[in-house]
Design an enzyme around this catalytic site. Structure first.
Site, short mmCIF file in Angstrom:
data_model
loop_
_atom_site.label_atom_id
_atom_site.label_comp_id
_atom_site.label_asym_id
_atom_site.label_seq_id
_atom_site.Cartn_x
_atom_site.Cartn_y
_atom_site.Cartn_z
N CYS A 123 13.13 0.91 0.56
CA CYS A 123 13.73 -0.30 0.35
C CYS A 123 14.98 -0.02 -0.94
CB CYS A 123 12.99 -1.44 0.44
SG CYS A 123 12.36 -1.97 1.98
N ASP B 30 11.23 -5.85 -3.90
CA ASP B 30 9.94 -6.07 -3.05
C ASP B 30 8.73 -5.69 -3.73
OD1 ASP B 30 12.05 -6.31 -1.23
OD2 ASP B 30 11.46 -4.56 0.15
N LYS C 117 14.67 -10.84 2.71
CA LYS C 117 15.44 -9.93 3.54
C LYS C 117 14.66 -9.47 4.54
CE LYS C 117 14.62 -5.73 0.51
NZ LYS C 117 13.89 -5.06 1.51
#
Ligand code: TIU
Length: 222
Positions: free
Chosen positions: A162, A24, A129
């Site tokens: 994450c 990310d 995701k």
């Protein structure tokens, strides 16, 4: 085989069965005006890791290793965004709302792109995701299994959200995971420290951690 003097003990892997997983590194988390800032965070802290991430990515590419980039991203109709996720808390902008970099955390919007410094190459996996973990509702496990991957090296943001979720998911699926400490960051420095320690505690209960220079010092990456 390569061997890194990691915490809490040596991490051994071979490049052919190892993927670099970059979690990310998106404008939504790293630049002002995105999802991270909408949650009330100071996003300035995160950009400090970009040069270290670039160095590892470049070395890994030179060694022809598999690269996986993830993005936290929702469909434009938000059908993959549980109302509980969208409605929680009191953000200045909710997921799907228009912001300065387009709709917050929506796939294809400018803010949802990976930062240019770490832009994916065409032969690399780019995975959208809907959750915090990279394995939930993505097919990542099957992609890695098809390529014979058993070891994962993690970088990205944020450490305790994450990155930690993805590393725990990977650990439960049988992967040996190494987190590069100087290539991950949190909006809360104390959470990064705690997350790193809890992952390698108890005999690497979630995985290993090390500095990126320990990877870059390997003859294969020089
Ligand atoms: N809020 C926060 O720290 N992180 C996230 O919401 N997503 C990721 O960590 N990518």
């Amino acid at each position: 085989m390569m061997r890194i003097d990691a915490h809490p003990f040596a991490f051994e892997f071979d490049r052919a069965h190892t993927a670099l997983v970059i979690i990310d590194m998106q404008r939504d988390f790293i630049e002002p005006g995105g999802f991270g800032e909408s949650l009330g965070n100071n996003v300035a802290l995160l950009s400090a890791i970009v040069p270290a991430c670039q160095a590892v990515l470049q070395a890994w590419r030179r060694a022809s290793g598999l690269v996986v980039h993830t993005r936290e991203a929702h469909c434009a109709d938000l059908s993959d965004c549980p109302p509980a996720k969208r409605n929680r808390g009191n953000p200045t902008l909710r997921i799907g709302d228009p912001g300065p970099m387009g709709r917050i955390l929506v796939a294809g919007e400018p803010g949802n792109q990976i930062i240019p410094e770490l832009a994916p190459h065409p032969d690399e996996i780019v995975l959208d995701k809907p959750g915090k973990g990279a394995f939930y509702a993505t097919g990542l496990h099957e992609m890695l299994q098809a390529r014979g991957i058993s070891h994962l090296i993690f970088m990205g943001v944020t450490t305790e959200v994450c990155v930690q979720t993805s590393m725990r998911e990977a650990n439960d699926r049988g992967y040996d995971c190494l987190l590069l400490e100087d290539c991950t960051e949190s909006y809360f420095p104390e959470f990064k420290t705690a997350a790193v320690e809890m992952m390698h505690a108890q005999g690497a209960i979630v995985g290993w951690t090390a500095q990126s220079r320990q990877l870059l010092e390997q003859p294969a990456f020089r």
